[in-house]
Design a protein around this motif. Structure first.
Motif, short mmCIF file in Angstrom:
data_model
loop_
_atom_site.label_atom_id
_atom_site.label_comp_id
_atom_site.label_asym_id
_atom_site.label_seq_id
_atom_site.Cartn_x
_atom_site.Cartn_y
_atom_site.Cartn_z
N LYS A 181 0.83 -1.20 0.00
CA LYS A 181 0.00 0.00 0.00
C LYS A 181 0.87 1.25 0.00
O LYS A 181 0.63 2.20 -0.75
N MET A 182 1.88 1.23 0.84
CA MET A 182 2.78 2.39 0.93
C MET A 182 3.54 2.60 -0.38
O MET A 182 3.69 3.74 -0.85
N GLN A 192 1.20 4.14 -2.84
CA GLN A 192 0.98 5.56 -2.55
C GLN A 192 2.16 6.41 -3.01
O GLN A 192 1.98 7.49 -3.60
N GLN A 214 2.17 6.62 -6.78
CA GLN A 214 1.13 7.53 -7.24
C GLN A 214 1.58 8.98 -7.07
O GLN A 214 1.31 9.84 -7.92
N LEU A 215 2.29 9.24 -5.97
CA LEU A 215 2.82 10.59 -5.74
C LEU A 215 3.81 10.99 -6.84
O LEU A 215 3.79 12.13 -7.33
N GLU A 228 -0.71 -0.45 -11.88
CA GLU A 228 -1.33 -0.82 -10.62
C GLU A 228 -0.98 -2.28 -10.30
O GLU A 228 -0.56 -3.04 -11.15
N GLU A 272 -1.69 5.87 9.64
CA GLU A 272 -2.17 6.03 8.28
C GLU A 272 -1.32 5.29 7.26
O GLU A 272 -1.82 4.80 6.25
#
Length: 898
Positions: free
Chosen positions: A578-579, A582, A585-586, A635, A821
């Motif tokens: 997940k990290m 993220q 995506q950044l 993805e 988070e």
């Protein structure tokens, strides 16, 4: 209060000694007592004078006067029983710094007992008597007993020759000193001047290698470092020998230096002397280094105060570095005046000496870029940038006169010129050139032209970061970072960093990457959160540089996120998909990821010589590769992961069936979770499981694998899970002075554990002694089985002294941060604390007492500051979300760190 000029020395020394009423031996003790009283009184007076804010020059003048009177009277006292005939051939002469009348509180007394043939025996007696008195007074004395012949013979040593250049009469026969001046001093100025100058220039190079070849060393040596006193002294010696001058005032008379340069020289000495006087008065021993513990005291003494942008000490050091640059510039100018090549051409160098005309009124001669008409640059200041561009393009240096012209007139670069297409075109040409970029940027920085062209850069000019992590000032660190990228492009790291080299050579807009590096720390001059502050400046800078919208946005992004990759790679679980998603995506685009990867490498590499490690490099590479893979695939598909897990299990099963029964293999495969299977390749998992299966009924089995190319050892442990297991492991390793870099903790469904740790020695190397690992295995087995306690190991172990050493800088406050988070499965606890032996054991023990299970840990240390991260869950395997429990974790951890 006693004053040197009002209180005559005869009032302190017994009159009967000075009058020669008794012989020397009978009066030696009373002379010694009187001398001690005199020195104590006057040094205390001068100390008070310094504390009251006296200038460096005033204190030096007072000290020199006191020691002149003191040594002159001592000379008279020790010669009371010697005949006038014997003394007629002797003189006491000051050399070196004392000869230049430049005494600081703990300066050496450099004395020469000079004699003519008739005074040789008297000189021996005088030197014995005076030296033993001076030693009894605990003074640092450099001495020699010489005649004219021995002076000339020993002066082949350039250090001796330099000392003799600064000779000054203290006492004795003035005619003997006059003979010394005519026979020795004259030859010191005239004999083989080019040979002496070459020796001094070679010494200058060696000195800079030893004390730092940059002005911006964070604990500069005031005497020997670049921009220090020795710079000025060497320049003056070289100029005096070249132009046969008795001192700096004669250089002025001969037109070698200007009135302005003489004033700058005098001011430079005064400033450095004031600091040196402070160091000598405050220190318990002679030292010329601006150590971290003395820098805050100096800041207060020089009137600096903390403000919202910088602490007092950072302001003081910024002022010091700015001054050191002026000293370096002034000394270089003097040396160049003395060493510039003659105008007469030699055979074979006509091409080198031939004048080559270039565009815009520049030309090259003798390997130097010159301007035909100075006024042209004053009328069109954008030509200053063109000068740098041409020097880079033709691989020549800029002549001193042109440098001086740029330095003195950089203020002419106003906003309209900064925005002009001409100056920006030249600047971009410099950044796009295949080599020499960092070299030419250093020249622009040294001449303060970079500050004029990019006014935001002024805020980080000579700016210090008062911590143990950063070795250089902010601006110098930035230029070193650009040099690291140039090395990648040049192939210097092709063998040790093949991926980084490949990525660097695939960058589309090299100039944009260089701008990101140049500006990545530009916000450090504007308060906290320098990444945000710097990013806010970029739109304005980008408009001036005429960047298009896409480049401007990417540049701003890179400045804003320039710490992101280092933070994630060193402090987050790289198996957390997940990290990774993220982060990918950044990044958005692979070109942005590539640039950030290179920027992160250059940033870490340029912090200091030992900050970049292969361990950090491997973590950074892993993050880059996973993020790049994500961007390429767009993805993560769950079915692809499932297929990969099934294939991996099938491969592992086939390998293990060669040695183990099908039931054993099936049982161990069922105990593995998906996270573990996705974290390692089959080639890594198979030996892990072989180790686990070999344990049998043993408490523990372990395997040691040395990763020499990465400077760490990988330790794999298979044992039974129990509360506080990782804390026990950390404690045993700490007791054996083994440092944990990272740990991956894998608990199987059967209640057994496979822990994989990356460790190194206390000095950052692999731990390759088999005997040591045998002791570690024995102690671990005993601790896990409950036969001994970890605390007992600490009591009996002998830790190396350097592991408990402290530094001059104040410790930062301990800090605990909790993040719910970043991970779906775990609560992430970030702990910042002063590093000490057993810290990791203390932290993990406290986490265990709080009822927390550690799944992943990442350990890092920045000099004296530990920054440890733990992915934890509660006893039910859930994240900790209750605010009361989170507050308890934070408060308990902080209390345990005190």
């Amino acid at each position: 209060m006693i004053t040197a000029k009002e209180g005559a020395i005869q009032e302190v020394f017994p009159p009967h000694i000075l009058d020669g009423a008794r012989d020397y031996d009978a009066c030696r003790e009373s002379l010694l007592d009187a001398a001690r009283l005199f020195l104590d009184a006057h040094l205390q007076r001068i100390h008070q004078l310094n504390d009251q804010g006296a200038s460096g020059r005033d204190v030096v003048r007072e000290l020199t006067f006191v020691f002149d009177q003191f040594n002159s009277s001592l000379y008279k006292a020790v010669t009371v029983d010697l005949s006038a005939e014997a003394l007629a051939g002797c003189a006491l002469i000051a050399l070196g710094g004392y000869g230049r009348a430049e005494m600081n509180p703990r300066s050496d007394l450099d004395l020469m007992f000079f004699y003519e043939p008739s005074g040789q025996e008297a000189a021996r007696i005088i030197s014995d008597r005076m030296l033993y008195l001076l030693w009894d007074l605990r003074l640092d004395v450099g001495y020699s007993v010489r005649s004219s012949e021995s002076c000339l013979e020993e002066s082949h040593d350039s250090t001796v020759r330099s000392a003799l250049l600064d000779a000054r009469l203290i006492s004795g026969n003035a005619k003997v000193y006059a003979a010394f001046r005519s026979t020795v001093s004259r030859q010191m100025l005239s004999r083989e001047p080019q040979k002496y100058i070459k020796l001094k220039l070679d010494e200058r190079i060696e000195r800079k290698k030893k004390y730092g070849s940059s002005v911006y060393v964070l604990e500069p040596n005031l005497k020997e470092g670049e921009g220090g006193l020795r710079e000025l002294q060497e320049a003056l010696w070289i100029a005096r020998v070249k132009f046969k001058s008795s001192g700096i005032k004669e250089l002025l008379t001969k037109g070698v230096i200007t009135e302005k340069e003489l004033e700058e020289y005098s001011q430079a000495l005064d400033y450095l002397w004031k600091i040196r006087n402070f160091l000598h008065f405050k220190g318990q021993r002679k030292s010329d280094q601006l150590t971290f513990d003395l820098q805050p005291q100096l800041a207060v003494a020089f009137g600096f105060k903390d403000n919202r942008r910088a602490s007092a000490v950072e302001q003081f050091m910024q002022a010091y570095y700015a001054h050191a640059i002026k000293v370096e510039h002034l000394s270089t100018q003097l040396i160049l005046n003395a060493t510039q090549a003659p105008a007469t051409p030699r055979r074979g160098v006509f091409k080198f000496l031939a004048k080559r005309n270039l565009e815009d009124g520049f030309y090259i001669i003798r390997g130097e870029l010159r301007a035909k008409v100075d006024q042209q640059l004053l009328d069109d200041p954008a030509l200053m940038m063109v000068a740098f561009e041409l020097a880079q393009k033709h691989e020549v240096s800029i002549c001193f006169e042109l440098k001086q012209l740029i330095r003195d007139n950089a203020h002419l670069i106003h906003d309209k010129i900064r925005r002009s297409s001409r100056i920006n075109r030249s600047f971009m040409n410099i950044l796009r050139h295949p080599k020499g970029i960092s070299h030419i940027l250093r020249k622009m920085h040294h001449l303060q032209f970079l500050n004029a062209f990019i006014p935001e850069y002024k805020k980080i000019y000579c700016r210090v970061q008062f911590d143990l992590y950063h070795i250089y000032t902010v601006d110098t660190h930035t230029l070193f970072a650009i040099e690291q990228i140039e090395k990648l492009w040049a192939g210097d790291y092709a063998n040790e960093q093949p991926l980084l080299t490949e990525v660097a050579n695939n960058i589309e807009k090299r100039e944009l990457l260089l701008l990101a590096i140049l500006f990545h720390d530009i916000g450090k001059g504007s308060g906290k959160d320098h990444s945000i502050r710097g990013a806010e400046m970029i739109p304005t800078i980008a408009r001036r540089l005429r960047l298009n919208r896409e480049d401007s946005q990417r540049l701003q992004f890179l400045v804003l996120h320039h710490l992101k990759m280092a933070h994630i790679s060193q402090r987050r679980d790289l198996q957390d998909f997940k990290m990774i998603a993220q982060f990918s995506q950044l990044m958005g685009m692979s070109e942005t990821l590539r640039m950030l990867y290179l920027l992160t490498f250059a940033d870490i590499k340029a912090v200091g010589p030992d900050v970049w490690t292969e361990w950090k490099g491997s973590l950074l590479r892993e993050l880059y590769e996973k993020a790049y893979d994500t961007l390429e695939k767009n993805e993560f598909y769950q079915e692809k992961r499932s297929q990969k897990v099934r294939n991996r299990k099938r491969h592992i099963r086939q390998a293990l069936l060669e040695d183990y029964t099908e039931s054993k293999v099936n049982r161990i495969l069922k105990s593995l979770n998906t996270r573990y299977l996705m974290s390692y390749r089959s080639e890594e998992i198979i030996p892990h499981l072989r180790l686990a299966l070999s344990r049998g009924k043993k408490t523990l089995v372990m395997q040691v694998d040395h990763k020499r190319e990465l400077n760490y050892t990988e330790l794999t442990l298979a044992t039974i899970d129990s509360p506080g297991l990782f804390s026990q492991i950390a404690g045993v390793l700490a007791a054996h002075s083994i440092n944990i870099l990272g740990a991956q903790i894998h608990t199987r469904k059967t209640g057994t554990v496979l822990d994989i740790l990356q460790v190194n020695s206390a000095i950052g190397d692999v731990v390759d002694k088999p005997q040591k690992w045998a002791r570690v295995e024995t102690d671990l087995s005993k601790v896990i089985s409950g036969q001994i306690f970890v605390e007992e190991l600490f009591d009996t172990s002998q830790q190396p002294a350097y592991l408990n050493s402290t530094t001059g800088r104040s410790q930062r406050a301990n800090k605990v941060e909790i993040d719910n988070e970043v991970s779906d499965r775990y609560t992430v606890v970030d702990i910042f604390a002063h590093d000490k032996v057993g810290l990791l054991y203390d932290i993990t023990r406290t986490l265990n007492e709080l009822g927390l299970y550690i799944a992943v840990s990442k350990i890092s240390t920045k000099v004296d500051q530990a920054a440890d991260v733990f992915y934890v869950c509660d006893i039910f395997g859930q994240k900790v979300t209750d605010p009361i429990k989170l507050a308890e974790i934070r408060s308990t951890m902080l209390a345990g760190l005190e």
